[in-house]
Design a protein around this motif. Structure first.
Motif, PDB file in Angstrom:
ATOM      1  N   ARG A  54     129.463   4.368 -20.314  1.00 51.10           N
ATOM      2  CA  ARG A  54     130.094   4.000 -19.038  1.00 51.10           C
ATOM      3  C   ARG A  54     131.271   3.051 -19.324  1.00 51.10           C
ATOM      4  NH1 ARG A  54     128.496   4.796 -13.799  1.00 51.10           N
ATOM      5  NH2 ARG A  54     129.102   3.227 -12.243  1.00 51.10           N
TER       6      ARG A  54
ATOM      7  N   MET B  15     131.244  12.048 -19.095  1.00 55.50           N
ATOM      8  CA  MET B  15     131.092  12.345 -17.673  1.00 55.50           C
ATOM      9  C   MET B  15     131.287  11.149 -16.741  1.00 55.50           C
ATOM     10  SD  MET B  15     127.026  12.900 -17.156  1.00 55.50           S
ATOM     11  CE  MET B  15     127.219  12.918 -15.390  1.00 55.50           C
ATOM     12  N   ASP B  16     131.180   9.934 -17.247  1.00 55.64           N
ATOM     13  CA  ASP B  16     131.319   8.787 -16.347  1.00 55.64           C
ATOM     14  C   ASP B  16     132.754   8.517 -15.921  1.00 55.64           C
ATOM     15  OD1 ASP B  16     128.656   7.559 -15.830  1.00 55.64           O
ATOM     16  OD2 ASP B  16     128.555   7.599 -18.006  1.00 55.64           O
TER      17      ASP B  16
ATOM     18  N   THR C 164     129.398   9.370 -10.343  1.00 60.94           N
ATOM     19  CA  THR C 164     128.098   9.959 -10.676  1.00 60.94           C
ATOM     20  C   THR C 164     126.993   9.519  -9.721  1.00 60.94           C
ATOM     21  OG1 THR C 164     127.650   8.162 -12.225  1.00 60.94           O
ATOM     22  CG2 THR C 164     128.672  10.151 -13.129  1.00 60.94           C
ATOM     23  N   GLU C 165     127.227   8.458  -8.972  1.00 60.96           N
ATOM     24  CA  GLU C 165     126.231   7.984  -8.016  1.00 60.96           C
ATOM     25  C   GLU C 165     126.668   8.416  -6.618  1.00 60.96           C
ATOM     26  OE1 GLU C 165     125.919   3.791  -8.616  1.00 60.96           O
ATOM     27  OE2 GLU C 165     125.114   3.993 -10.652  1.00 60.96           O
TER      28      GLU C 165
ATOM     29  N   GLY D 245     124.758  13.699  -9.282  1.00 54.52           N
ATOM     30  CA  GLY D 245     126.105  13.321  -9.684  1.00 54.52           C
ATOM     31  C   GLY D 245     126.502  13.874 -11.035  1.00 54.52           C
ATOM     32  N   TRP D 246     125.750  14.860 -11.536  1.00 47.98           N
ATOM     33  CA  TRP D 246     126.061  15.433 -12.843  1.00 47.98           C
ATOM     34  C   TRP D 246     127.393  16.187 -12.794  1.00 47.98           C
ATOM     35  CZ3 TRP D 246     123.823  13.700 -16.932  1.00 47.98           C
ATOM     36  CH2 TRP D 246     123.909  14.382 -18.146  1.00 47.98           C
TER      37      TRP D 246
ATOM     38  N   ASN E 166     136.097   7.893 -10.807  1.00 46.08           N
ATOM     39  CA  ASN E 166     135.379   6.692 -10.404  1.00 46.08           C
ATOM     40  C   ASN E 166     136.368   5.527 -10.496  1.00 46.08           C
ATOM     41  OD1 ASN E 166     133.834   4.360 -10.201  1.00 46.08           O
ATOM     42  ND2 ASN E 166     132.083   5.255 -11.283  1.00 46.08           N
TER      43      ASN E 166
END
Length: 794
Positions: A206, A233-234, A238-239, A247-248, A254
């Motif tokens: 992250r 992926m972050d 994701t949330e 959130g995949w 973000n």
């Protein structure tokens, strides 16, 4: 590429009945079709991209109601009925006509294996799918039921999915010819962008925008070069609200972590890095995404109820909107290519169409339309996947067994034409921290197709060199710098793979198909035209601080790239190495060009080069460089610098004037030349630039038995010649090397003295005599083996 007229075979190559069709593509490659409805496929398929081969001569006759077709290498017998083991056979003729060289329809090939879809969860060896090369002389690829590639590049299912469609490869052990025809049938390997050949940084972590850039600054301060920055992926949100799903999958930055994506990507570009973002697209586009509203309007989705847009790769309209609304806006911000991390099975909603294959096909097409050279980073989806590089091999376990399998897995993939695997170097998840294993994995990565450091989302699992003990970190930095310096050599091999159909990594049996020993060294492979790599995949021995590799060397003379130790080939032998190196052997006459720059992320055509020359035989090498334009070999973009070496008492190295597109080369380039395999006696040296003699002084390096010279800078159209008069081949300095080996050994001092005394006392009588005496001293086996390697190398 997908024109039906262009792919259609020459009519003279086709034999056809009401329900069957046979196409003789080459004297050793035959297509076999059977359709109860009489429907045959002429368009491109997921496997086949070109069937318009030059006509191959063959003879047809009838015997007892069966058709007999004979080429120079094959004899086919067919009863004209539904394919069966009794009604359809092919025999290989000629010197490869062995007991196993007859194929009956339905026989399972006993080929040399190809590759596999993924190494996810692999902790050691896994089964491999079929390849097209076989020591038995034949293999078969099934194209039955695969999708059709229409002229505009879209995919559709076959009208008769039950129609059989097979390709029989009967090439005996002419492996390279088989591979070239496989590429002719299935399409060439695209050229990779040059930057893909450097070091990649990747970590599932992250990161924040400032944290990631600070890490890149640290790499630069440590003089560790990278050319590709991967953001896992972050990067995206994701949330999300559970009513939308998980959130995949995500396509929205973000901004808590990356408040200014455009500035972030621009800064990476300014530092010489290209970028890729991770995608798990299976859940489609939900109402929480920035791209949802325009995409939903395009698709006619009910936005009032926030209906999701399902991921449908078989739907051309969905794919059009997917690129236009989800991905292209991110590319316009600065994303260079995509990491497609598809893990959701093989159901696309249309029978016979694998969603991963569809994704790779459409994603690569889109990338190639938008860039001079297309690039995706994705998982393997079966034969033909080489058209969509680069391959992501998946999430392996951090363990020695995982490392031990990867050299074989990588080189063996060439048997199905898949030459650009990228592994999670160092392993991905679980396992234990082992600094030695991490170093050995990195050393393999340097001599693998793509070097990408990666690890899972664990705060203790990261691959920055400074996360390891100092001596390991120092070696890691050296090897990462070496990989970056190899880019000129790798880019030449990149062109060779695309233009000549020869992958970078090749099993040893490619060039020695009848040598039994070549099949018994699965982790040893050719790394381009000049080198043989032998990655270490086991821990060092506690007595010697050395690790072993059991190798086979072809005939000739070989020199270790790192130590300068020289060997006679034509035999099996054990090679022992400390943590500083792995066995990488250059054939006599090899010429290895390296980027001469020692710092920075730049991977353009350098103005400073290093050339390593390995004495013992004549050699020649063409260094290919280009301007980065064009998706295949187009002469107007490329420059060729031919280098020749004539070995003898009076040796001569010539760097010839560049031919072709000299505008892509620096205005002037300097060369540092290092010749391995010479004695300490300095040869008389003369340098000529365009025939004019220039003064030159050399430097001897006793630790590698090499001489080095700095040649003057010259324009690309200049000729540089280095003449060495009075050359004598060096020896292996056995006494000095034995002393260094013993100095590091963890044994008693008296044992060391006894060994050294034997070497000094009997050395003049030859290595065999010394070794016979050492065998009486009851030394640790690994120490005896390491001494045997040294004493019998030449």
């Amino acid at each position: 590429m997908y024109s039906t007229d262009a792919i259609r075979p020459d009519p003279r190559a086709v034999l056809q009945g009401d329900t069957w069709r046979i196409t003789v593509l080459t004297p050793r490659l035959v297509r076999l079709e059977y359709s109860q409805t009489g429907h045959f496929t002429d368009s491109a398929t997921q496997l086949a991209a070109d069937r318009h081969f030059p006509p191959a001569p063959f003879r047809v006759s009838e015997c007892g109601g069966s058709l007999q077709l004979t080429t120079e290498f094959l004899r086919l017998t067919y009863d004209k009925g539904p394919f069966s083991s009794t009604g359809l056979t092919i025999q290989i003729t000629g010197k490869d006509s062995l007991y196993a060289s007859v194929w009956h329809y339905g026989d399972e090939p006993h080929d040399l294996g190809g590759t596999a879809r993924t190494l996810d969860e692999a902790d050691g060896a896994i089964p491999l799918e079929h390849g097209v090369l076989s020591a038995d002389g034949w293999s078969v690829l099934r194209d039955t039921g695969s999708g059709l590639v229409n002229e505009e590049g879209t995919i559709s299912p076959r009208p008769d999915p039950t129609a059989e469609d097979l390709y029989f490869f009967g090439y005996g052990r002419d492996y390279l010819a088989c591979l070239r025809d496989f590429y002719r049938l299935t399409g060439p390997v695209p050229l990779l962008p040059r930057y893909a050949l450097g070091n990649w940084w990747s970590r599932y972590y992250r990161y924040t925008q400032s944290g990631y850039l600070a890490l890149m600054d640290r790499f630069r301060q440590e003089q560790i070069p990278f050319t590709v920055a991967v953001i896992d992926m972050d990067w995206h949100v994701t949330e999300i609200d559970p009513r939308y799903g998980t959130g995949w999958t995500g396509f929205t930055w973000n901004r808590e972590l990356f408040p200014d994506p455009e500035a972030f990507l621009q800064t990476l570009h300014q530092q010489g890095l290209r970028t890729t973002l991770n995608l798990h697209p299976a859940e489609g586009v939900r109402a929480c995404e920035d791209c949802y509203a325009p995409f939903a309007a395009f698709m006619g989705t009910d936005t009032a109820h926030e209906d999701p847009i399902p991921f449908r790769p078989a739907d051309p309209k969905f794919m059009e909107g997917y690129f236009r609304f989800a991905l292209h806006p991110l590319e316009e911000q600065g994303v260079d290519f995509w990491w497609i991390d598809w893990q959701q099975g093989t159901n696309s909603g249309v029978a016979g169409l694998d969603p991963l294959w569809l994704l790779n096909h459409y994603q690569y097409q889109d990338s190639a339309r938008r860039h001079a050279r297309g690039l995706i980073f994705s998982r393997y989806a079966g034969p033909g996947s080489h058209r969509y590089p680069i391959g992501f091999s998946g999430d392996t376990i951090v363990a020695w067994d995982s490392l031990a399998f990867q050299p074989y897995f990588t080189a063996n993939a060439s048997n199905i034409g898949y030459g650009w695997w990228s592994h999670d170097i160092g392993g991905h998840m679980r396992g234990v921290k082992d600094d030695e294993m991490a170093l050995r994995w990195l050393q393999f990565g340097v001599f693998s197709p793509i070097l990408r450091l990666h690890s899972t989302n664990n705060e203790f699992n990261s691959k920055e060199p400074w996360q390891y003990e100092e001596s390991i970190a120092r070696r890691m930095k050296q090897f990462l710098r070496l990989r970056h310096r190899l880019i000129p050599y790798l880019h030449t091999m990149n062109r060779r793979a695309s233009e000549e159909g020869e992958p970078l990594c090749q099993p040893m049996y490619y060039k020695a198909p009848y040598a039994r020993e070549a099949y018994a060294v699965p982790n040893e492979y050719w790394f381009g035209t000049e080198l043989v790599a032998c990655p270490i995949t086991e821990p060092v021995d506690r007595h010697t601080r050395l690790a072993r590799f059991s190798a086979w060397l072809p005939e000739g003379e070989w020199t270790d790239l790192f130590t300068g130790l020289r060997y006679h080939g034509g035999r099996k032998l054990d090679l022992y190495r400390p943590l500083d190196s792995i066995p990488v052997l250059a054939k006599a006459g090899a010429l290895l060009p390296l980027d001469g720059r020692t710092s920075g992320n730049e991977c353009d055509n350098p103005d400073t080069m290093e050339l390593r020359v390995f004495a013992g035989a004549d050699g020649a090498f063409s260094l290919w460089e280009d301007d980065g334009e064009g998706d295949r070999f187009q002469p107007e973009h490329w420059a060729e610098t031919s280098i020749t070496f004539a070995w003898g008492e009076d040796a001569c190295l010539t760097i010839h004037p560049a031919r072709g597109n000299q505008s892509c080369l620096p205005a002037a380039r300097s060369w540092r030349v290092e010749v391995f395999g010479l004695s300490a006696n300095a040869p008389a040296t003369l340098c000529e630039q365009n025939g004019q003699a220039l003064p030159l002084a050399g430097e001897y390096r006793p630790e590698t038995g090499s001489w080095a010279w700095q040649l003057p800078a010259a324009a690309p159209d200049a000729s540089l010649t280095l003449r060495l008069t009075g050359c004598t081949a060096g020896d292996n300095q056995v006494e000095d090397r034995a002393f260094r080996l013993l100095h590091n050994a963890q044994i008693s001092f008296d044992e060391k003295s006894a060994v050294m005394d034997t070497v000094r006392r009997l050395g003049s009588q030859g290595g065999g005599v010394v070794l016979s005496q050492l065998l009486t001293l009851d030394l640790p086996p690994q120490l005896t083996g390491a001494l045997a390697e040294l004493l019998t190398a030449l």
